[in-house]
Design an enzyme around this catalytic site. Structure first.
Site, PDB file in Angstrom:
ATOM      1  N   GLY A 142      -5.755   4.778   4.789  1.00 38.83           N
ATOM      2  CA  GLY A 142      -6.633   5.583   3.952  1.00 38.83           C
ATOM      3  C   GLY A 142      -5.972   6.008   2.668  1.00 38.83           C
ATOM      4  O   GLY A 142      -4.824   5.651   2.389  1.00 38.83           O
ATOM      5  N   ASP A 186       3.670  13.621   1.251  1.00 38.48           N
ATOM      6  CA  ASP A 186       3.212  14.801   0.512  1.00 38.48           C
ATOM      7  C   ASP A 186       2.055  14.524  -0.432  1.00 38.48           C
ATOM      8  O   ASP A 186       1.515  15.451  -1.049  1.00 38.48           O
ATOM      9  CB  ASP A 186       4.376  15.427  -0.267  1.00 38.48           C
ATOM     10  CG  ASP A 186       5.029  14.461  -1.253  1.00 38.48           C
ATOM     11  OD1 ASP A 186       4.402  13.442  -1.593  1.00 38.48           O
ATOM     12  OD2 ASP A 186       6.167  14.730  -1.675  1.00 38.48           O
ATOM     13  N   GLY A 187       1.664  13.272  -0.583  1.00 41.31           N
ATOM     14  CA  GLY A 187       0.536  12.957  -1.440  1.00 41.31           C
ATOM     15  C   GLY A 187       0.822  13.059  -2.924  1.00 41.31           C
ATOM     16  O   GLY A 187      -0.074  12.858  -3.752  1.00 41.31           O
ATOM     17  N   ARG A 235      -7.123   7.327 -12.397  1.00 43.09           N
ATOM     18  CA  ARG A 235      -7.485   5.927 -12.570  1.00 43.09           C
ATOM     19  C   ARG A 235      -8.974   5.756 -12.311  1.00 43.09           C
ATOM     20  O   ARG A 235      -9.599   6.563 -11.612  1.00 43.09           O
ATOM     21  CB  ARG A 235      -6.647   5.020 -11.670  1.00 43.09           C
ATOM     22  CG  ARG A 235      -6.747   5.306 -10.192  1.00 43.09           C
ATOM     23  CD  ARG A 235      -5.795   4.403  -9.416  1.00 43.09           C
ATOM     24  NE  ARG A 235      -5.954   4.565  -7.977  1.00 43.09           N
ATOM     25  CZ  ARG A 235      -5.262   3.864  -7.079  1.00 43.09           C
ATOM     26  NH1 ARG A 235      -4.380   2.973  -7.476  1.00 43.09           N
ATOM     27  NH2 ARG A 235      -5.458   4.055  -5.781  1.00 43.09           N
ATOM     28  N   ARG A 281     -12.201  -1.462  -0.584  1.00 42.67           N
ATOM     29  CA  ARG A 281     -11.192  -2.455  -0.242  1.00 42.67           C
ATOM     30  C   ARG A 281     -11.609  -3.252   0.983  1.00 42.67           C
ATOM     31  O   ARG A 281     -12.491  -2.836   1.733  1.00 42.67           O
ATOM     32  CB  ARG A 281      -9.864  -1.741   0.063  1.00 42.67           C
ATOM     33  CG  ARG A 281      -9.409  -0.772  -1.025  1.00 42.67           C
ATOM     34  CD  ARG A 281      -8.528   0.329  -0.428  1.00 42.67           C
ATOM     35  NE  ARG A 281      -8.121   1.294  -1.443  1.00 42.67           N
ATOM     36  CZ  ARG A 281      -6.954   1.251  -2.092  1.00 42.67           C
ATOM     37  NH1 ARG A 281      -6.081   0.302  -1.810  1.00 42.67           N
ATOM     38  NH2 ARG A 281      -6.658   2.148  -3.017  1.00 42.67           N
ATOM     39  N   ASP A 315      -5.305  -3.829   2.838  1.00 47.26           N
ATOM     40  CA  ASP A 315      -5.785  -2.554   2.315  1.00 47.26           C
ATOM     41  C   ASP A 315      -5.537  -2.420   0.816  1.00 47.26           C
ATOM     42  O   ASP A 315      -6.016  -1.464   0.200  1.00 47.26           O
ATOM     43  CB  ASP A 315      -5.140  -1.385   3.064  1.00 47.26           C
ATOM     44  CG  ASP A 315      -3.627  -1.454   3.075  1.00 47.26           C
ATOM     45  OD1 ASP A 315      -3.092  -2.343   3.754  1.00 47.26           O
ATOM     46  OD2 ASP A 315      -2.961  -0.630   2.417  1.00 47.26           O
ATOM     47  N   ASN A 316      -4.819  -3.369   0.220  1.00 44.05           N
ATOM     48  CA  ASN A 316      -4.603  -3.378  -1.230  1.00 44.05           C
ATOM     49  C   ASN A 316      -5.439  -4.455  -1.920  1.00 44.05           C
ATOM     50  O   ASN A 316      -5.156  -4.817  -3.059  1.00 44.05           O
ATOM     51  CB  ASN A 316      -3.127  -3.615  -1.549  1.00 44.05           C
ATOM     52  CG  ASN A 316      -2.252  -2.446  -1.149  1.00 44.05           C
ATOM     53  OD1 ASN A 316      -2.733  -1.324  -1.012  1.00 44.05           O
ATOM     54  ND2 ASN A 316      -0.977  -2.688  -0.951  1.00 44.05           N
TER      55      ASN A 316
END
Length: 513
Positions: A98, A133-134, A191, A198, A268-269
């Protein structure tokens, strides 16, 4: 900026978790979780993409817009969320993944009806951060901002960058995964894309056997992003898969045209729309090498090496086919389209090489010519971009030494120049078979061969300057990447200096960001 018109059509159509809880957890049977950006006390703007902002309908930047660019003090109409997806990473099923560092603000529509999704990257943890940590560091954020814009101006399908801000805090990262974590400046990038869907979104739902949701997601995707598909029933999903295959093949060929190596082509990319997405340990090609991977995590197997990107994209499409099978229900059709993929890819690839060499059509014998050329490029470690720039002016054998010795990363000897001379003679013979003029052949080459590509060593130097409070090189690179088929700054049109051959961040990178 006008952010009042940002909507959330995705979360209005699919099951989700509205708890605003960023704690790492599994979220079965949902496609998203609402989550708020962490917020930053002392952010500052590094760069804002005025042209993109106007194009997508956000308008001009004003000082009060900084809060939105870093996710602070959001208005009531914005309900941020992160999406859940799955994927195959380095060939292995990874289960639920995710948006671990990405949080979607929503979608905006401009006056022409163009819809654009807007997403923060590095604004804090989500339920899908996998104990991270995002956050994002300046290093990776500069790389994504500049490279996504470079790809856009190279006319390659891609996500784009709206803004890049310092967060005012430091983030700890182990850049090379070698037990030496260090503090780095934190950053947030915004972005944009028509959609961030995806392959992995479809894989997750299918693996959970949520077939009604799978059908709803596929219908939503076709309706919003594939208007050319007008069929009904099972045929609609067949047409969808075939179109995704075509877009993916076309993207791979474009990567090969400019020498782009993604570095981490996990499913996933992979964008369902055929966009270049997730700029991590990528690299533009310096010396031509089919076995080159810029990703230290990809060693020693080199699964995602430059020369394997076409093959891996097909493998990834097999996984998407498995996910969509409950809708398509035709194994023979899927196998046929996946087998056709290789033929379509190679036909498109060879046509692309014709353009790079100035051939107006593919002739018998060209495949052998291209294979011979690849062997010479690898043997003599010739710079990919500079080779074609030199070939534009190669009207005869000329002075091979002055032409090629400055674009080789190895030492050339008399035998080397003899092989190159033989190649040039063969090339001139092939050019004579064109049905267009020499000037038209040169123009064809100029359209297909960029003068400027955003090399890793240039990014390395730019990032060092920004960390030292300087932005002159940043703005020069932006001007150069906005005009890639012109030589704006000759100092950028040279091979990688030898001092950078083994410098982390120039030759090889990790997935750390």
């Amino acid at each position: 900026m006008n952010i009042d018109n940002i909507k959330q059509p995705f979360i209005q159509n699919f099951p989700g978790d509205f708890s605003n809880n960023p704690v790492q957890r599994n979220t079965p049977k949902v496609l998203f979780s609402t989550t708020l950006p962490v917020g930053f006390e002392n952010p500052s703007l590094l760069i804002f993409n005025e042209n993109l902002s106007e194009e997508i309908g956000l308008g001009k930047y004003e000082s009060q817009d900084l809060d939105f660019l870093v996710g602070n003090n959001l208005p009531e109409n914005i309900h941020p969320y992160a999406t859940a997806y799955a994927g195959h990473q380095f060939g292995n099923w990874a289960g639920q993944l995710g948006d671990g560092r990405a949080i979607l603000a929503g979608e905006i529509t401009n006056e022409a009806g163009l819809k654009t999704e807007i997403q923060w990257k590095g604004a804090g943890a989500t339920p899908y951060s996998r104990h991270a940590d995002g956050r994002a560091v300046l290093r990776s954020s500069v790389r994504e901002y500049l490279m996504s814009e470079a790809m856009y101006h190279l006319e390659i399908p891609t996500t784009r960058a709206l803004s890049l801000c310092f967060t005012g805090e430091n983030v700890v990262r182990d850049m090379m995964y070698n037990g030496n974590p260090q503090e780095e400046k934190g950053a947030v990038i915004i972005r944009t894309a028509e959609s961030f869907l995806r392959f992995g979104h479809f894989e997750l739902i299918s693996a959970q056997k949520e077939y009604n949701t799978l059908q709803n997601l596929t219908d939503f995707t076709i309706q919003n992003y594939f208007p050319e598909i007008q069929s009904e029933g099972d045929q609609k999903y067949k047409d969808f898969f075939e179109r995704v295959c075509q877009r993916t093949a076309e993207l791979m060929v474009e990567w090969y045209r400019v020498g782009f190596v993604h570095g981490v082509m996990n499913t996933d990319n992979m964008s369902i729309l055929g966009l270049t997405i997730d700029y991590g340990p990528y690299s533009m090609m310096d010396e031509y090498d089919l076995n080159f991977t810029p990703n230290t995590t990809d060693l020693p197997g080199r699964r995602y090496a430059f020369g394997k990107q076409g093959q891996i994209s097909q493998w990834n499409l097999w996984q998407l086919a498995n996910a969509l099978y409950p809708l398509i229900k035709d194994e023979k059709f899927l196998e046929e389209k996946l087998n056709d993929y290789g033929n379509y890819f190679w036909q498109s690839h060879d046509k692309m090489l014709c353009g790079k060499f100035g051939f107006n059509e593919l002739l018998d014998g060209d495949e052998e010519f291209f294979t011979n050329w690849q062997g010479l490029m690898q043997e003599f470690q010739l710079d990919y971009t500079l080779f074609f720039n030199r070939m534009e002016n190669m009207t005869s054998e000329g002075d091979l030494k002055s032409t090629f010795e400055n674009i080789s990363y190895s030492l050339l000897n008399d035998d080397s120049f003899k092989k190159l001379e033989d190649f040039i003679k063969r090339y001139q013979g092939r050019l004579s078979k064109n049905t267009i003029s020499h000037l038209e052949a040169i123009e064809l080459m100029r359209k297909n061969n960029p003068k400027f590509t955003l090399r890793n060593y240039l990014l390395f130097e730019c990032i060092e300057e920004i960390e030292n409070g300087k932005t002159e090189m940043l703005h020069k690179l932006i001007k150069a990447l906005e005009n890639p088929y012109q030589e704006i700054y000759p100092e950028f049109s040279k091979k990688r200096p030898s001092k950078y051959n083994d410098v982390s961040g120039c030759s090889m990178l990790s997935c750390s960001s």
